[in-house]
Design a protein around this motif. Structure first.
Motif, PDB file in Angstrom:
ATOM      1  N   GLU A 102      29.565  29.207   1.238  1.00  0.00           N
ATOM      2  CA  GLU A 102      28.642  29.929   0.352  1.00  0.00           C
ATOM      3  C   GLU A 102      28.384  29.099  -0.902  1.00  0.00           C
ATOM      4  N   SER A 103      27.293  29.395  -1.576  1.00  0.00           N
ATOM      5  CA  SER A 103      27.009  28.784  -2.874  1.00  0.00           C
ATOM      6  C   SER A 103      27.709  29.587  -3.962  1.00  0.00           C
ATOM      7  N   TYR A 104      28.315  28.889  -4.903  1.00  0.00           N
ATOM      8  CA  TYR A 104      29.073  29.584  -5.931  1.00  0.00           C
ATOM      9  C   TYR A 104      28.176  30.210  -6.998  1.00  0.00           C
ATOM     10  N   GLY A 105      27.130  29.511  -7.394  1.00  0.00           N
ATOM     11  CA  GLY A 105      26.317  30.004  -8.503  1.00  0.00           C
ATOM     12  C   GLY A 105      24.895  30.359  -8.155  1.00  0.00           C
ATOM     13  N   TYR A 106      24.330  29.791  -7.088  1.00  0.00           N
ATOM     14  CA  TYR A 106      22.934  30.017  -6.741  1.00  0.00           C
ATOM     15  C   TYR A 106      22.823  31.190  -5.780  1.00  0.00           C
ATOM     16  N   SER A 107      21.986  32.140  -6.110  1.00  0.00           N
ATOM     17  CA  SER A 107      21.755  33.293  -5.249  1.00  0.00           C
ATOM     18  C   SER A 107      20.712  32.931  -4.192  1.00  0.00           C
ATOM     19  N   THR A 108      20.315  33.927  -3.419  1.00  0.00           N
ATOM     20  CA  THR A 108      19.329  33.686  -2.363  1.00  0.00           C
ATOM     21  C   THR A 108      17.952  33.321  -2.928  1.00  0.00           C
ATOM     22  N   LYS A 109      17.735  33.520  -4.214  1.00  0.00           N
ATOM     23  CA  LYS A 109      16.480  33.094  -4.821  1.00  0.00           C
ATOM     24  C   LYS A 109      16.404  31.580  -4.980  1.00  0.00           C
ATOM     25  N   ASP A 110      17.558  30.933  -4.960  1.00  0.00           N
ATOM     26  CA  ASP A 110      17.595  29.489  -5.178  1.00  0.00           C
ATOM     27  C   ASP A 110      18.054  28.705  -3.954  1.00  0.00           C
ATOM     28  N   ILE A 111      19.037  29.230  -3.210  1.00  0.00           N
ATOM     29  CA  ILE A 111      19.591  28.507  -2.054  1.00  0.00           C
ATOM     30  C   ILE A 111      19.773  29.482  -0.899  1.00  0.00           C
ATOM     31  N   VAL A 112      19.397  29.033   0.273  1.00  0.00           N
ATOM     32  CA  VAL A 112      19.628  29.780   1.513  1.00  0.00           C
ATOM     33  C   VAL A 112      20.299  28.822   2.495  1.00  0.00           C
ATOM     34  N   TYR A 113      21.451  29.242   3.007  1.00  0.00           N
ATOM     35  CA  TYR A 113      22.200  28.415   3.941  1.00  0.00           C
ATOM     36  C   TYR A 113      21.824  28.779   5.376  1.00  0.00           C
ATOM     37  N   HIS A 114      21.757  27.754   6.219  1.00  0.00           N
ATOM     38  CA  HIS A 114      21.497  27.933   7.646  1.00  0.00           C
ATOM     39  C   HIS A 114      22.405  26.983   8.419  1.00  0.00           C
ATOM     40  N   TRP A 115      22.756  27.415   9.620  1.00  0.00           N
ATOM     41  CA  TRP A 115      23.369  26.476  10.546  1.00  0.00           C
ATOM     42  C   TRP A 115      22.272  25.578  11.090  1.00  0.00           C
ATOM     43  N   HIS A 116      22.549  24.289  11.143  1.00  0.00           N
ATOM     44  CA  HIS A 116      21.505  23.321  11.482  1.00  0.00           C
ATOM     45  C   HIS A 116      20.956  23.564  12.877  1.00  0.00           C
ATOM     46  N   THR A 117      21.820  23.785  13.865  1.00  0.00           N
ATOM     47  CA  THR A 117      21.425  24.092  15.236  1.00  0.00           C
ATOM     48  C   THR A 117      22.334  25.196  15.756  1.00  0.00           C
ATOM     49  N   ASN A 118      22.093  25.567  17.005  1.00  0.00           N
ATOM     50  CA  ASN A 118      22.957  26.578  17.616  1.00  0.00           C
ATOM     51  C   ASN A 118      24.361  26.052  17.891  1.00  0.00           C
ATOM     52  N   ASP A 119      24.489  24.739  17.957  1.00  0.00           N
ATOM     53  CA  ASP A 119      25.790  24.112  18.196  1.00  0.00           C
ATOM     54  C   ASP A 119      26.228  23.320  16.972  1.00  0.00           C
ATOM     55  N   SER A 120      26.006  23.879  15.818  1.00  0.00           N
ATOM     56  CA  SER A 120      26.378  23.176  14.594  1.00  0.00           C
ATOM     57  C   SER A 120      27.874  23.181  14.347  1.00  0.00           C
ATOM     58  N   LEU A 121      28.583  24.107  14.962  1.00  0.00           N
ATOM     59  CA  LEU A 121      30.033  24.190  14.815  1.00  0.00           C
ATOM     60  C   LEU A 121      30.673  23.620  16.069  1.00  0.00           C
ATOM     61  N   LEU A 122      31.336  22.483  15.918  1.00  0.00           N
ATOM     62  CA  LEU A 122      31.958  21.802  17.043  1.00  0.00           C
ATOM     63  C   LEU A 122      33.452  21.635  16.772  1.00  0.00           C
ATOM     64  N   ILE A 123      34.225  21.669  17.846  1.00  0.00           N
ATOM     65  CA  ILE A 123      35.670  21.459  17.781  1.00  0.00           C
ATOM     66  C   ILE A 123      36.010  20.267  18.660  1.00  0.00           C
ATOM     67  N   ASP A 124      36.752  19.338  18.089  1.00  0.00           N
ATOM     68  CA  ASP A 124      37.137  18.154  18.848  1.00  0.00           C
ATOM     69  C   ASP A 124      37.973  18.551  20.058  1.00  0.00           C
ATOM     70  N   GLU A 125      37.774  17.812  21.152  1.00  0.00           N
ATOM     71  CA  GLU A 125      38.479  18.153  22.388  1.00  0.00           C
ATOM     72  C   GLU A 125      39.976  17.892  22.308  1.00  0.00           C
ATOM     73  N   ASN A 126      40.417  17.133  21.336  1.00  0.00           N
ATOM     74  CA  ASN A 126      41.839  16.830  21.182  1.00  0.00           C
ATOM     75  C   ASN A 126      42.578  17.829  20.290  1.00  0.00           C
ATOM     76  N   VAL A 127      41.940  18.909  19.911  1.00  0.00           N
ATOM     77  CA  VAL A 127      42.583  19.917  19.067  1.00  0.00           C
ATOM     78  C   VAL A 127      43.500  20.771  19.939  1.00  0.00           C
ATOM     79  N   HIS A 128      44.795  20.728  19.657  1.00  0.00           N
ATOM     80  CA  HIS A 128      45.791  21.512  20.385  1.00  0.00           C
ATOM     81  C   HIS A 128      46.778  22.093  19.387  1.00  0.00           C
ATOM     82  N   LEU A 129      47.180  23.332  19.637  1.00  0.00           N
ATOM     83  CA  LEU A 129      48.167  24.003  18.797  1.00  0.00           C
ATOM     84  C   LEU A 129      49.389  24.345  19.624  1.00  0.00           C
ATOM     85  N   ALA A 130      50.529  24.479  18.967  1.00  0.00           N
ATOM     86  CA  ALA A 130      51.773  24.754  19.672  1.00  0.00           C
ATOM     87  C   ALA A 130      51.841  26.204  20.149  1.00  0.00           C
TER      88      ALA A 130
END
Length: 496
Positions: A224-252
């Motif tokens: 989120e933006s700390y100081g700018y409201s929706t009148k100044d900044i609007v955030y979007h995900w760049h594409t539908n696959d903008s959030l990626l997880i590396d294939e080597n991510v493993h948890l115990a």
């Protein structure tokens, strides 16, 4: 020698040099003439090459490894320096792009490289990511005949406007600076700006542990933006696959089951703000808890049943098994709950351990009941019977005066085998009462519980109860949990 070469002792020095060094001077002149001719040929060839390059509109080049490269980059570097200086002269970093007009659209992409820890005690998780922000600033555009982008050092970030992006649910975060600041800035000729940063973020993750350890947790990372409201900044995900997880991510202890991204607008007291949310679904791996908790506790319960097959007279053995299993279950429950947060509700693991503890404790109480019943049975066998009967040595014949003869005696006896002779002197006939009327008769109850019957019933009822509990437990917390996950996965695309 001087006189011989120069023509005498009185010959002047210039005349001597002219006469004696003439062959040497002639040879030096020939060498100078050859060098001058070679230099003229080189200059003619280079002039022709420069002319040809001028006709092609290019710069002088030399051939290195089959590639045509500029002889010097000083001209290009000077042009880029002048270009950047001109950008910064007309740029005010205190004002957002297109101030007074539509809000700036900031597109976000994120690559998760590692997820290091998911803690139930502190209710948080830590991840490393590459955060990339893309926005357009027309003040940074520059003329170019072809698409062109400039990769600039991080020092220029402090001289241009950048979004004040932060993570609302973070606990702590930091930049990576080994061996230098892990970030870069890229600007193209249309004014599109790309900023990439490597971050480590520890974010808050409220967890519900009612189904622990058969649970699935959802942890979010909010942008989120700390100081700018929706009148100044609007955030979007760049594409539908903008959030990626590396294939080597493993948890115990967890497996990343799925992830999705959400765009929303939240309203606070200072205005409305655009917020992006990345949601990660962590499914707990149950293998550790099966090996360390479920299997040991089940075996402790089975061990407590051994006392049902031991002899009832083996007091020390049966008491030792009961007390040992109870103490072992208590230790297991204490150590397990010591590594978990102090929650006020009952967890799934608490139910399992509680039932196991109840069965073990009931096995100890069962032997206490058997011991009490056995002691009571022994007392009943050793206690004299309250039934007393009398028998005479000879038939009692009353005398004429109504008394029994002196030679007759009554003998009182009971089941203990003891007998007492009672003299019947001076007994009147009216005192003789039929024995069946005088002696009270006690009857045994038709149905009594014996200690052997209690042990026999425990051998069947205890395992049967534990088997039924195991079936209900795993069906409710495992199979039903899988169904809820499948239904939730079906509804995820529509909700996100």
């Amino acid at each position: 020698r001087r006189r011989r070469w120069c023509g005498g002792e009185h010959c002047p020095l210039p005349v001597c040099l002219g006469r004696g060094a003439l062959p040497v001077l002639f040879f030096i002149g020939l060498l100078c003439a050859g060098a001058r001719a070679q230099q003229d040929e080189v200059s003619i060839g280079s002039t022709k090459s420069d002319k040809e390059m001028g006709e092609l509109g290019g710069e002088p080049t030399i051939n290195t490894d089959g590639r045509d490269l500029p002889k010097s980059n000083e001209t290009l570097e000077r042009r880029i320096t002048v270009l950047l200086d001109e950008m910064l002269k007309s740029h005010d970093k205190r004002i957002r792009p297109n101030y007074g007009g539509p809000p700036v659209e900031v597109n976000i992409t994120a690559l998760i490289t590692t997820i290091s820890a998911v803690s139930e005690v502190s209710m948080d998780y830590t991840l490393d990511l590459y955060l990339r922000q893309i926005w357009r600033d027309d003040r940074l555009a520059f003329p170019s005949d072809t698409p062109m982008s400039l990769t600039i050092g991080i020092d220029m970030v402090n001289q241009i406007w950048t979004p004040d992006t932060f993570f609302p649910n973070e606990k702590k975060s930091f930049f990576h600076e080994a061996t230098s600041h892990n970030s870069f800035l890229r600007i193209d000729n249309h004014g599109n700006v790309l900023r990439s940063i490597r971050l480590t973020v520890t974010a808050n993750c409220p967890m519900s542990l009612q189904s622990f350890p058969l649970d699935t947790q959802k942890c979010a990372l909010e942008i989120e933006s700390y100081g700018y409201s929706t009148k100044d900044i609007v955030y979007h995900w760049h594409t539908n696959d903008s959030l990626l997880i590396d294939e080597n991510v493993h948890l115990a202890h967890f497996t990343v089951a799925s992830h999705f991204q959400v765009e929303r607008v939240i309203t606070l007291s200072t205005g409305s703000y655009s917020r992006l949310t990345a949601v990660f679904t962590f499914k707990r791996n149950i293998g550790f808890y099966l090996i360390q908790i479920y299997f040991p506790s089940s075996l402790i319960v089975v061990i407590s049943w051994v006392s049902f097959w031991l002899n009832r007279e083996a007091v020390q053995a049966r008491v030792a098994i009961g007390v040992t299993t109870v103490l072992t279950m208590t230790t297991l429950m204490t150590s397990t709950n010591g590594s978990l947060p102090k929650v006020s509700y009952v967890k799934s693991l608490d139910i399992f351990l509680g039932v196991c503890f109840f069965i073990v404790f009931a096995s100890l109480v069962e032997y206490a009941a058997v011991g009490y019943m056995l002691k009571r049975h022994r007392r009943r066998v050793n206690t004299p019977s309250p039934v007393t009967y009398f028998e005479a040595d000879s038939p009692a014949i009353p005398a004429s005066n109504g008394r029994i003869r002196n030679n007759n005696r009554l003998r009182r006896s009971n089941r203990s085998g003891k007998s007492i002779n009672i003299p019947m002197d001076h007994l009147d006939a009216e005192h003789i009462v039929p024995l069946l009327v005088a002696v009270p008769v006690t009857r045994r109850p038709r149905w009594t519980i014996r200690p052997a019957q209690v042990d026999l019933a425990s051998r069947i009822l205890f395992p049967l109860f534990f088997l039924i509990f195991q079936t209900i437990y795993w069906y409710f917390y495992f199979f039903r949990h899988l169904r809820s996950e499948e239904e939730e996965d079906r509804t995820l695309p529509s909700s996100s």
